[in-house]
Design a protein around this motif. Sequence first.
Motif, PDB file in Angstrom:
ATOM      1  N   SER A   1      -9.159  14.964  -5.720  1.00 16.99           N
ATOM      2  CA  SER A   1      -7.668  13.820  -6.630  1.00 16.99           C
ATOM      3  C   SER A   1      -7.872  12.446  -5.471  1.00 16.99           C
ATOM      4  O   SER A   1      -7.969  12.131  -4.145  1.00 16.99           O
ATOM      5  N   ASP A   2      -7.870  11.350  -6.012  1.00 17.77           N
ATOM      6  CA  ASP A   2      -7.257  10.394  -5.502  1.00 17.77           C
ATOM      7  C   ASP A   2      -6.035   9.826  -5.270  1.00 17.77           C
ATOM      8  O   ASP A   2      -5.293   9.597  -4.074  1.00 17.77           O
ATOM      9  N   TYR A   3      -4.603  10.161  -5.778  1.00 16.09           N
ATOM     10  CA  TYR A   3      -3.239  10.588  -5.900  1.00 16.09           C
ATOM     11  C   TYR A   3      -2.850  12.113  -6.838  1.00 16.09           C
ATOM     12  O   TYR A   3      -3.360  12.558  -7.408  1.00 16.09           O
ATOM     13  N   ILE A   4      -2.311  12.642  -5.649  1.00 14.64           N
ATOM     14  CA  ILE A   4      -1.296  13.687  -5.714  1.00 14.64           C
ATOM     15  C   ILE A   4       0.305  13.651  -5.931  1.00 14.64           C
ATOM     16  O   ILE A   4       1.108  13.568  -4.804  1.00 14.64           O
TER      17      ILE A   4
ATOM     18  N   MET B   1       0.797  -1.695   0.125  1.00 15.56           N
ATOM     19  CA  MET B   1      -0.100   0.109   0.052  1.00 15.56           C
ATOM     20  C   MET B   1       0.996   1.357  -0.132  1.00 15.56           C
ATOM     21  O   MET B   1       2.006   1.140   0.434  1.00 15.56           O
ATOM     22  N   LEU B   2       0.825   1.850  -0.786  1.00 19.44           N
ATOM     23  CA  LEU B   2       1.449   3.534  -1.092  1.00 19.44           C
ATOM     24  C   LEU B   2       1.235   4.041   0.487  1.00 19.44           C
ATOM     25  O   LEU B   2       0.282   4.576   0.824  1.00 19.44           O
ATOM     26  N   LYS B   3       2.160   4.665   0.616  1.00 21.16           N
ATOM     27  CA  LYS B   3       1.793   5.738   1.800  1.00 21.16           C
ATOM     28  C   LYS B   3       2.242   7.267   1.309  1.00 21.16           C
ATOM     29  O   LYS B   3       2.360   7.449   0.480  1.00 21.16           O
ATOM     30  N   PHE B   4       1.328   7.872   1.892  1.00 23.91           N
ATOM     31  CA  PHE B   4       1.029   9.927   1.859  1.00 23.91           C
ATOM     32  C   PHE B   4       1.949  10.174   3.058  1.00 23.91           C
ATOM     33  O   PHE B   4       2.254  10.022   4.566  1.00 23.91           O
TER      34      PHE B   4
ATOM     35  N   ARG C   1      10.647  12.080  -6.756  1.00 25.99           N
ATOM     36  CA  ARG C   1      10.092  13.182  -7.459  1.00 25.99           C
ATOM     37  C   ARG C   1       9.299  12.217  -8.749  1.00 25.99           C
ATOM     38  O   ARG C   1      10.446  11.362  -8.694  1.00 25.99           O
ATOM     39  N   LEU C   2       8.355  12.265  -8.795  1.00 28.49           N
ATOM     40  CA  LEU C   2       7.852  11.619 -10.051  1.00 28.49           C
ATOM     41  C   LEU C   2       7.105  12.220 -10.835  1.00 28.49           C
ATOM     42  O   LEU C   2       6.346  12.758 -10.803  1.00 28.49           O
ATOM     43  N   ALA C   3       8.164  12.515 -11.420  1.00 25.45           N
ATOM     44  CA  ALA C   3       7.934  13.470 -12.455  1.00 25.45           C
ATOM     45  C   ALA C   3       6.465  13.192 -13.831  1.00 25.45           C
ATOM     46  O   ALA C   3       6.126  11.547 -14.460  1.00 25.45           O
ATOM     47  N   GLY C   4       5.234  13.965 -13.821  1.00 24.72           N
ATOM     48  CA  GLY C   4       4.385  13.389 -14.649  1.00 24.72           C
ATOM     49  C   GLY C   4       5.482  12.604 -15.776  1.00 24.72           C
ATOM     50  O   GLY C   4       3.863  11.639 -16.300  1.00 24.72           O
TER      51      GLY C   4
ATOM     52  N   VAL D   1       1.793  11.515  -2.069  1.00 31.01           N
ATOM     53  CA  VAL D   1       1.790   9.863  -2.984  1.00 31.01           C
ATOM     54  C   VAL D   1       3.668   9.648  -2.631  1.00 31.01           C
ATOM     55  O   VAL D   1       4.862  10.860  -3.078  1.00 31.01           O
ATOM     56  N   ASP D   2       4.417   9.488  -1.296  1.00 30.93           N
ATOM     57  CA  ASP D   2       4.816   9.292  -0.577  1.00 30.93           C
ATOM     58  C   ASP D   2       5.964   7.655  -0.897  1.00 30.93           C
ATOM     59  O   ASP D   2       6.309   6.718   0.208  1.00 30.93           O
ATOM     60  N   SER D   3       5.904   7.880  -2.590  1.00 35.02           N
ATOM     61  CA  SER D   3       6.627   6.176  -2.461  1.00 35.02           C
ATOM     62  C   SER D   3       7.561   6.408  -3.868  1.00 35.02           C
ATOM     63  O   SER D   3       7.855   7.226  -4.505  1.00 35.02           O
ATOM     64  N   THR D   4       8.586   5.157  -4.476  1.00 41.06           N
ATOM     65  CA  THR D   4       9.216   4.588  -5.925  1.00 41.06           C
ATOM     66  C   THR D   4       7.958   4.729  -6.592  1.00 41.06           C
ATOM     67  O   THR D   4       7.094   4.572  -6.594  1.00 41.06           O
TER      68      THR D   4
END
Length: 240
Positions: free
Chosen positions: A60-63, A1-4, A84-87, A13-16
Amino acid sequence: MLKFKEVLGYHFVDSTMDELVGEVHSRIVQSQKTFIVTANPEIITFAQSNPSYDEVIKSSDYITPDGIGIVIASKILGRPLRERLAGFDLMLKLLELSDKEHYRVYLLGTKPNIIDLSASNIIKAFPNLEIVGFHHGYFQSDEKIIKEIQQKQPDLVFVGLGFPKQEKWISENLTHFTKGMFVGVGGCLNIWAGVTKRAPRFMVNLNLEWLYRLIKEPSRSKRMLAIPIFLKRVFHREFK
């Protein structure tokens, strides 16, 4: 499960990237409607001054932390995000997933003479996914687009209308659909069309993609004014 982690009132979102894509894949398999905001400092600064848009972002569900400024802010505030999770990278990973799983994709955005190039180049790069439809971003009525998405039932819908329009469009129309991963992708469709180039990899790795875009598009300078405003608010939050 993703962390935030909460940064300036927004739960990022605090994930890879692999963890995020894995979560997205699970939701697609379960036909869960999903709304992803790829947020940079410009988006957050605008949202903080526009209550209706702020509500859209938070619904939204995820930022995801699309800008390095978000990651820097998280560190200053003592809540460091993992990366950073680039778009564009997220879109690329989702297209790779779609190619592997034969997912159905819909594209919405950019100019009438560009969106078909975006679709064509994506198909060339990922021949196993199916682009079930696409439409340019210069439309007066949502009705045709909504009906097409309802009929085609895509697994992923990439919306490149630019902020705040793309997030508002997704938020306002999500109830019309029974499934789909809806992602705001800004100017990514222009990159896929070949009319805009992404920064060289070394600049991306050095988190200087914003500088490359500013050099290539000087007209973005007004939008870049959001960055010092954003940083001022970060430091105010830290030292108040």
